[in-house]
Design an enzyme around this catalytic site. Structure first.
Site, PDB file in Angstrom:
ATOM      1  N   ASP A 101      -7.012  -2.028   2.665  1.00  0.00           N
ATOM      2  CA  ASP A 101      -7.493  -0.806   3.294  1.00  0.00           C
ATOM      3  C   ASP A 101      -6.324   0.088   3.691  1.00  0.00           C
ATOM      4  O   ASP A 101      -5.469  -0.321   4.477  1.00  0.00           O
ATOM      5  CB  ASP A 101      -8.324  -1.172   4.529  1.00  0.00           C
ATOM      6  CG  ASP A 101      -8.916   0.040   5.224  1.00  0.00           C
ATOM      7  OD1 ASP A 101      -9.012   1.103   4.584  1.00  0.00           O
ATOM      8  OD2 ASP A 101      -9.302  -0.084   6.401  1.00  0.00           O
ATOM      9  N   ASP A 371      -8.928   8.149   2.090  1.00  0.00           N
ATOM     10  CA  ASP A 371      -9.359   6.827   2.548  1.00  0.00           C
ATOM     11  C   ASP A 371      -9.962   6.026   1.407  1.00  0.00           C
ATOM     12  O   ASP A 371     -11.079   6.286   0.966  1.00  0.00           O
ATOM     13  CB  ASP A 371     -10.372   6.966   3.681  1.00  0.00           C
ATOM     14  CG  ASP A 371     -10.737   5.634   4.308  1.00  0.00           C
ATOM     15  OD1 ASP A 371     -10.077   4.621   3.985  1.00  0.00           O
ATOM     16  OD2 ASP A 371     -11.674   5.590   5.111  1.00  0.00           O
TER      17      ASP A 371
END
Length: 569
Positions: A101, A371
């Site tokens: 992530d 993201d």
């Protein structure tokens, strides 16, 4: 309805000391130059509605169901995307899989004593400890106060150590874990037993993180030996979650300012916030890479593999010129002197039909979060309405999406302007389709602070994250190339040039204004572009002088990408 993620960080004590991670080359280092200062991690693309049912063949889709009342119900499946890597942790090694992530900065893995695992189920007799504290002295959670993610909210606190090193504040309370909740197959992605590793060392720092879909993880920080890809990593701090209802841990590779020890409320309780060496920093400090940078390449939406490359750029995976823009600090008003997440400035958005017809929708500067942990793309409501109008899409309040005629080809593109260069994304990148009914997969947000460029955008870009210089370099992605042209990053990104509008960045929120022109370059601001870019003087009409993305490409490295999709109805 959008499922909002809520992350909170709870720390019971400061790390006793900073541990410098070390990288020891594994026996199967690399088949090429063993002295190369870069690290490649492989990933697969997987899809599903949950981590329990993911697969590489489960692409996002929309299904129509006929209800008893005669109405058709639209079910959206396989919508969420993540990346995963396989780790070996401890001595002897234990296998675990974690999600990668860019939107977080800490590593945590699931503990083998997690009561939510079906194999550990003990019904209501298995209880968890919840820290209770008096918030009167802390003034609340820093994360909650600053709302660092815009679309994320949460609470966090740093709790002073007790005799056990885990409790704190004004006492503890217990809460049972019902047998009905102890249903996870934790063996699917592996767990870690601290007692089963002779090299694990706990530092008695309590860790907790929670998410808006109801998942959370809590446990203790420590250090141990990690093996991943061709590397052996020692001294890396990570958390072992001995209680979590999430089936997979997370390897955060974001900015150190996003670590729970820094952007939590440590400052409120201890008088100072601090950062530790997370995974990318450990790679650099150990000498495995020369700079705290990495390149992300998702490949096209139908590909099963992509790559992330630490410390280098692969010029075979992009076309045209690699342009550099600064990361902007969207939280300066909240007391942060530098950025804590990967926000960049969108300088304009337009629509192009094979270059023959171009229309600029807005040139209002919008801060946007890059993201990889978000599947879809989120833009301000006004911009989404503009796009929908151009496409003839109609909003359905029952579904919560814009509905439109399915495009017959890929000639239509949504064009994103970043400081004078473009990333073109075919409309198909943002379409959820049943075959006959299509939904616009761009989600409206209430204001510009919630803008997120997720995987549906990032698939079209090759992105280099420079965590040292706080810059992002981007170019149009080239798909399905097997060649490599890898160049080490030492100080700045090789072959990258500053965008012509490098300094034209977002600073304060503003209302979205229609019009402008992103398809021409003002003669007084013409910059040197490599590739086949035609420049002309900006005019009131969006006459095309469309940027040609050229023919250069950047290769990235392999990881395991997992896609999950939540139904937004």
């Amino acid at each position: 309805m959008k499922l909002k993620t809520v992350r909170s960080a709870v720390l019971s004590s400061l790390f006793a000391s900073q541990v410098l991670g070390k990288i020891i080359p594994a026996a199967n280092k690399r088949d090429d130059d063993s002295n190369s200062k870069f690290v490649k991690l492989p990933f697969h693309k997987l899809y599903g509605d949950s981590l329990e049912n993911v697969g590489s063949d489960k692409k996002p889709e929309v299904r129509l169901l006929k209800r008893a009342d005669g109405y058709e119900e639209i079910i959206i499946t396989n919508q969420q995307s993540f990346y995963s890597v396989d780790l070996e942790v401890g001595t002897p090694p234990q296998n675990v899989t974690v999600l990668v992530d860019t939107g977080s900065s800490d590593l945590w893995i699931m503990g083998s004593d997690n009561p939510y695992c079906s194999s550990n189920s003990m019904g209501s007799s298995r209880r968890r400890v919840i820290d209770k504290r008096d918030d009167s002295s802390s003034g609340g959670s820093l994360i909650n106060d600053i709302n660092p993610f815009g679309w994320l909210t949460g609470t966090g606190s740093a709790i002073g150590p007790t005799a056990t090193g885990l409790g704190g504040g004004s006492g503890t309370a217990t809460q049972s874990v019902p047998a009905s909740e102890a249903t996870m197959d934790c063996q699917q992605y592996g767990t870690f037993s601290t007692s089963g590793s002779s090299t694990f060392r706990s530092n008695n720092t309590y860790f907790s993180i929670s998410y808006g879909d109801g998942t959370f993880a809590s446990g203790t920080f420590g250090t141990d030996v990690l093996d991943l890809s061709d590397l052996n990593v020692t001294g890396l701090s990570f958390a072992v979650a001995n209680e979590t209802n999430s089936t997979m841990g997370v390897l955060g590779i974001g900015l150190p300012e996003l670590e729970v020890t820094y952007s939590g409320s440590t400052a409120s309780h201890s008088g100072k916030a601090y950062k530790y060496d997370n995974f990318p920093i450990v790679l650099k400090n150990s000498g495995a890479i020369k700079s705290n940078t990495y390149s992300l390449y998702l490949n096209d939406s139908d590909a099963m593999h992509g790559t992330i490359l630490f410390g280098a750029v692969d010029h075979s995976k992009y076309t045209g010129t690699l342009y550099t823009i600064p990361i902007v600090n969207t939280l300066s008003a909240s007391g942060f002197s530098s950025p804590i997440q990967f926000d960049v400035t969108i300088n304009g958005i337009g629509i192009s039909d094979s270059g023959s017809s171009n229309k600029t929708l807005t040139t209002t500067k919008i801060p946007a979060l890059l993201d990889s942990g978000t599947t879809l793309t989120y833009l301000p409501q006004t911009v989404v309405s503009m796009i929908a109008t151009e496409l003839g899409a109609q909003y359905s309040s029952r579904i919560g999406y814009y509905v439109l005629d399915c495009p017959s080809d890929d000639s239509m593109e949504i064009v994103f302007d970043f400081g004078g260069f473009h990333i073109n994304a075919p409309l198909s990148s943002f379409i959820l389709s049943t075959g006959t009914t299509c939904l616009l997969g761009i989600i409206p947000t209430s204001d510009d602070t919630g803008t997120i460029l997720g995987d549906s955008f990032l698939t079209n870009a090759y992105v280099v994250y420079d965590l040292e210089n706080l810059e992002i370099s981007m170019a149009q992605a080239r798909y399905n190339t097997t060649s490599e042209n890898i160049e080490i990053i030492t100080s700045s990104v090789p072959s990258a040039v500053k965008a012509p509008g490098y300094t034209n960045t977002w600073s304060t929120s503003a209302s979205i204004v229609t019009g402008g022109n992103i398809f021409t370059v003002n003669s007084s601001q013409t910059a040197s572009f490599s590739g086949n870019l035609t420049t002309s003087t900006a005019s009131a009409t969006s006459t095309s002088s469309k940027r040609n993305v050229g023919d250069h490409i950047v290769p990235s490295l392999p990881l395991t990408l997992i896609s999950l999709l939540f139904a937004f109805i």
